[in-house]
Write a protein that holds these residues in place. Sequence first.
Motif, short mmCIF file in Angstrom:
data_model
loop_
_atom_site.label_atom_id
_atom_site.label_comp_id
_atom_site.label_asym_id
_atom_site.label_seq_id
_atom_site.Cartn_x
_atom_site.Cartn_y
_atom_site.Cartn_z
N ARG A 37 -9.66 22.25 -7.02
CA ARG A 37 -9.80 20.73 -7.44
C ARG A 37 -8.42 20.46 -8.49
O ARG A 37 -7.85 19.04 -7.60
CB ARG A 37 -11.14 20.57 -9.17
CG ARG A 37 -11.91 20.72 -8.86
CD ARG A 37 -12.93 19.85 -9.51
NE ARG A 37 -14.22 19.34 -9.44
CZ ARG A 37 -14.98 19.83 -10.64
NH1 ARG A 37 -15.37 21.17 -11.13
NH2 ARG A 37 -16.68 19.97 -9.90
N ARG A 38 -7.67 21.37 -8.18
CA ARG A 38 -6.31 21.13 -8.46
C ARG A 38 -5.75 21.43 -7.65
O ARG A 38 -4.25 20.10 -7.18
CB ARG A 38 -5.23 22.92 -8.99
CG ARG A 38 -6.04 23.20 -10.99
CD ARG A 38 -5.98 23.68 -10.99
NE ARG A 38 -5.80 24.75 -12.49
CZ ARG A 38 -5.46 25.72 -12.79
NH1 ARG A 38 -4.95 26.80 -12.41
NH2 ARG A 38 -6.01 25.59 -14.21
N ILE A 39 -5.98 21.69 -6.35
CA ILE A 39 -5.46 21.30 -5.19
C ILE A 39 -5.88 19.45 -4.48
O ILE A 39 -4.86 18.73 -3.77
CB ILE A 39 -5.70 22.01 -3.58
CG1 ILE A 39 -5.45 23.38 -3.70
CG2 ILE A 39 -5.89 21.59 -2.68
CD1 ILE A 39 -5.87 24.79 -3.15
N GLU A 40 -7.03 19.33 -4.79
CA GLU A 40 -7.43 17.38 -4.23
C GLU A 40 -6.69 17.18 -5.60
O GLU A 40 -5.86 16.22 -5.18
CB GLU A 40 -9.03 17.68 -4.26
CG GLU A 40 -9.64 16.37 -5.56
CD GLU A 40 -10.97 17.01 -5.25
OE1 GLU A 40 -11.08 16.21 -6.12
OE2 GLU A 40 -11.59 16.93 -3.95
N TYR A 97 0.65 13.94 -15.20
CA TYR A 97 -0.77 13.85 -15.04
C TYR A 97 -1.55 15.26 -14.78
O TYR A 97 -2.23 16.26 -15.36
CB TYR A 97 -1.52 12.50 -14.10
CG TYR A 97 -2.75 12.44 -14.95
CD1 TYR A 97 -3.60 12.31 -16.33
CD2 TYR A 97 -4.11 13.21 -13.72
CE1 TYR A 97 -4.67 12.40 -16.39
CE2 TYR A 97 -5.71 12.50 -14.31
CZ TYR A 97 -5.32 12.08 -15.68
OH TYR A 97 -7.09 12.17 -16.53
N MET A 98 -1.07 15.74 -13.70
CA MET A 98 -2.19 17.12 -13.49
C MET A 98 -1.12 17.99 -14.18
O MET A 98 -2.58 18.78 -14.45
CB MET A 98 -1.72 17.02 -11.68
CG MET A 98 -2.30 19.02 -11.43
SD MET A 98 -1.35 19.12 -9.98
CE MET A 98 -1.76 20.88 -9.84
N LEU A 130 -2.24 13.26 -6.08
CA LEU A 130 -1.48 12.59 -7.35
C LEU A 130 -0.61 12.25 -6.04
O LEU A 130 1.11 11.38 -6.07
CB LEU A 130 -1.06 13.63 -7.98
CG LEU A 130 -2.29 13.51 -9.56
CD1 LEU A 130 -2.64 13.94 -10.38
CD2 LEU A 130 -2.08 11.38 -10.10
N VAL A 131 0.14 13.32 -4.97
CA VAL A 131 1.27 13.38 -4.10
C VAL A 131 1.82 11.87 -3.55
O VAL A 131 2.45 11.92 -3.36
CB VAL A 131 1.80 14.40 -4.05
CG1 VAL A 131 3.10 14.91 -2.61
CG2 VAL A 131 2.09 16.10 -5.02
#
Length: 165
Positions: free
Chosen positions: A7-10, A39-40, A15-16
């Motif tokens: 989920r973090r990678i997603e 935001y991340m 976001l990038v």
Amino acid sequence: MIITYLRRIEWFVALVLIQVLVLNNVHIAGYATPFIYIYMILKMSSGTSRSELMLWAFSIGLLVDMFSDTPGMNAAAATFIAFIRPVFLRLFTQRDSTDEFIPAIKTIGASSFIKYVAICVLFHHAALLMIESFSLLDLNVLLIKIGASSLLTVLCIMGIEGFKK
């Protein structure tokens, strides 16, 4: 654990891409540009270690720098926010809560979340735009850019929070 990292990678990739392809081209009145990639960093769990948080922040900032042709400015500002984020998180959350939580309107309350996001965004933008200008000669313009970009970023983050509900 693996689901958390996926989920973090997603979020990282999304976001990038949003920042680089869309938001870097938004300059309202020449002053306000939203930097939504932070935001991340703001939404990572309270139990995330500072070093892990700083690594994620440096990575997302460096990737935005690579695509934006800004040599290390976003990486430095994002790493700075990751370093001071635990202090602000403790400042705006309940003192007796020892459980791990993800900062959100639902978990820490609307006013605390808005204050937490606003102060973190303000510090990030101050660091980023001061590095970008590398001068305090035109302080009024710098303060306007910091204020306008911070307000726009906070509004974007609150919009995302509203959609996530």
